[in-house]
Design an enzyme around this catalytic site. Structure first.
Site, PDB file in Angstrom:
ATOM      1  N   SER A   1     -59.667   5.976  21.752  1.00 20.92           N
ATOM      2  CA  SER A   1     -60.662   4.992  21.945  1.00 20.92           C
ATOM      3  C   SER A   1     -60.547   4.662  23.414  1.00 20.92           C
ATOM      4  CB  SER A   1     -60.476   3.809  21.075  1.00 20.92           C
ATOM      5  OG  SER A   1     -61.298   2.807  21.543  1.00 20.92           O
TER       6      SER A   1
ATOM      7  N   TYR B   1     -54.888  -2.491  18.648  1.00 18.51           N
ATOM      8  CA  TYR B   1     -55.678  -1.447  18.452  1.00 18.51           C
ATOM      9  C   TYR B   1     -55.513  -0.653  19.639  1.00 18.51           C
ATOM     10  CZ  TYR B   1     -59.945   1.452  17.674  1.00 18.51           C
ATOM     11  OH  TYR B   1     -60.573   2.448  17.538  1.00 18.51           O
TER      12      TYR B   1
END
Lengths: 120, 248
Positions: free
Chosen positions: B142, B155
């Site tokens: 990501s 995350y």
């Protein structure tokens, strides 16, 4: 599998001229600078050429033996571990007095591989 | 996995029952010679529909990536005599929240699902691929790995950990002709995004995305296919897919 074929594979992995560049009694680790990645490469090639089925670790089981607390504990080989080592090298070489990893690495030669393959 | 059939390309896709993973499954199965084993945790109905649609070319395995024991059990089912040709790690957990206070549970869960599990799977599959001297590994990460925002510490750090792992894996696997990359999408129109974007996703897109549109899962899947089909010849890199969210 013959030593010449093993030496040829080792020479290829190590970017040496040919099997004649390798002394079959010398350690591929300590005398020819074989790395752990080279070892995996060699093991896969030897496996394919020998038509035997084994995991790379089985060609040099010393490393995995050293992670087994029944065989190696507190930085030293147990009695069971010493017996397993003796069995591993039986018929190939006398164990050195010093059973440190570096001393054992000195035994990983083309001749050892030829010996080990007979057991696999 | 399918029985050994000459010319069959075997692929494993984690998180294959939703979002990017599902799109990857569909995209890979466009090729008639590809067989896909996908893992899923929730989405049993979608998983069943995939298997029904593609028949014996597609199978599902329920796998909770938060359990490394479960991951090991899954890896033990892989047949070393039939190594996969492709691995795509798509599954992930969000776990957004503030980075201070007691974050142990969230940190453990997200790090396990987003880093420890895919890294373990990639390591095991890479070894199988190395013995065959071929393979493609894709880890979906990501832009959050490089773009700190409020709430995305856990995350983002899990994703950059996976990128770092993949880089060294690629170096080690290079001599065995196994390629490994990360694909780092920005916002992708998935249930994860819809949950993240709040009550008005369209407004969120207008204010946060320069191109005012976000990626579709099929966009990511097309890039995965481009790599595993050999059209993108690279290894060890992270390829960012974005609509202006990460420009520097």
């Amino acid at each position: 599998m013959e030593a010449t074929q093993i030496a040829s594979i080792a020479a290829n992995v190590l970017y040496l001229a040919g099997p004649e560049a390798i002394d079959r009694s010398k350690s591929l680790f300590t005398d020819y600078g074989m790395s752990s990645l080279d070892f995996v490469d060699l093991a896969f090639e030897v496996r394919a050429a020998s038509s035997k089925q084994f995991q790379p670790e089985a060609l040099w089981p010393v490393n995995s033996m050293m992670t087994n607390p029944d065989l190696f504990a507190g930085g030293t080989w147990t009695e069971a571990g010493s017996r397993e080592l003796a069995k591993l090298f039986d018929g190939h070489a006398e164990l050195p007095g010093d059973l440190s990893p570096s001393s054992l690495h000195a035994l990983f030669s083309v001749a050892y591989i030829e010996h080990r393959l007979r057991a696999l | 996995m399918s029985q050994s059939i000459p010319g069959v390309r075997r692929a494993i896709v984690t998180g294959g029952a939703s979002g990017i993973g599902q799109a990857v499954v569909h995209r890979l199965l466009v090729s008639p010679g590809t067989h896909v084993l996908f893992t899923y945790n929730s989405g049993a109905a979608t998983a069943a529909a995939l298997v029904e649609r593609y028949g014996e070319r597609c199978s599902g395995y329920r796998l909770d990536l938060s359990s490394l024991d479960a991951v090991q059990a899954f890896l033990a089912t892989l047949d070393p005599a039939e190594p996969p040709h492709v691995l795509v790690n798509c599954a992930g957990a969000l776990g957004d929240g503030l980075a201070f206070g007691d974050i142990r549970d969230r940190l453990t869960l997200v790090t396990t699902v987003n880093y420890l599990a895919p890294a373990s799977i990639a390591a095991a599959v890479a070894k199988l691929m190395a013995s065959e001297r071929r393979g493609h590994i894709v880890n979906i990460t990501s832009v959050s790995a490089r773009k700190p925002n409020l709430g995305n510490a856990v995350y983002g750090s899990s994703k950059i950990a996976l990128e770092r792992f993949t880089a060294t894996l690629a170096l080690e696997m290079a001599r065995f002709k196994v390629r490994a990359v990360c694909i780092a999408p920005a916002f992708v129109d998935t249930p994860m995004f819809r949950g993240f974007a709040g009550k008005d996703p369209e407004q969120f897109i207008r204010t946060h995305v320069p191109m005012r549109e976000i990626l579709q899962p099929e966009d990511v899947a097309a890039t995965v296919a481009g790599f595993v089909d050999g059209h993108i010849r690279t290894t060890g890199i992270t390829l960012t897919l974005a609509n202006g969210e990460l420009v520097f």
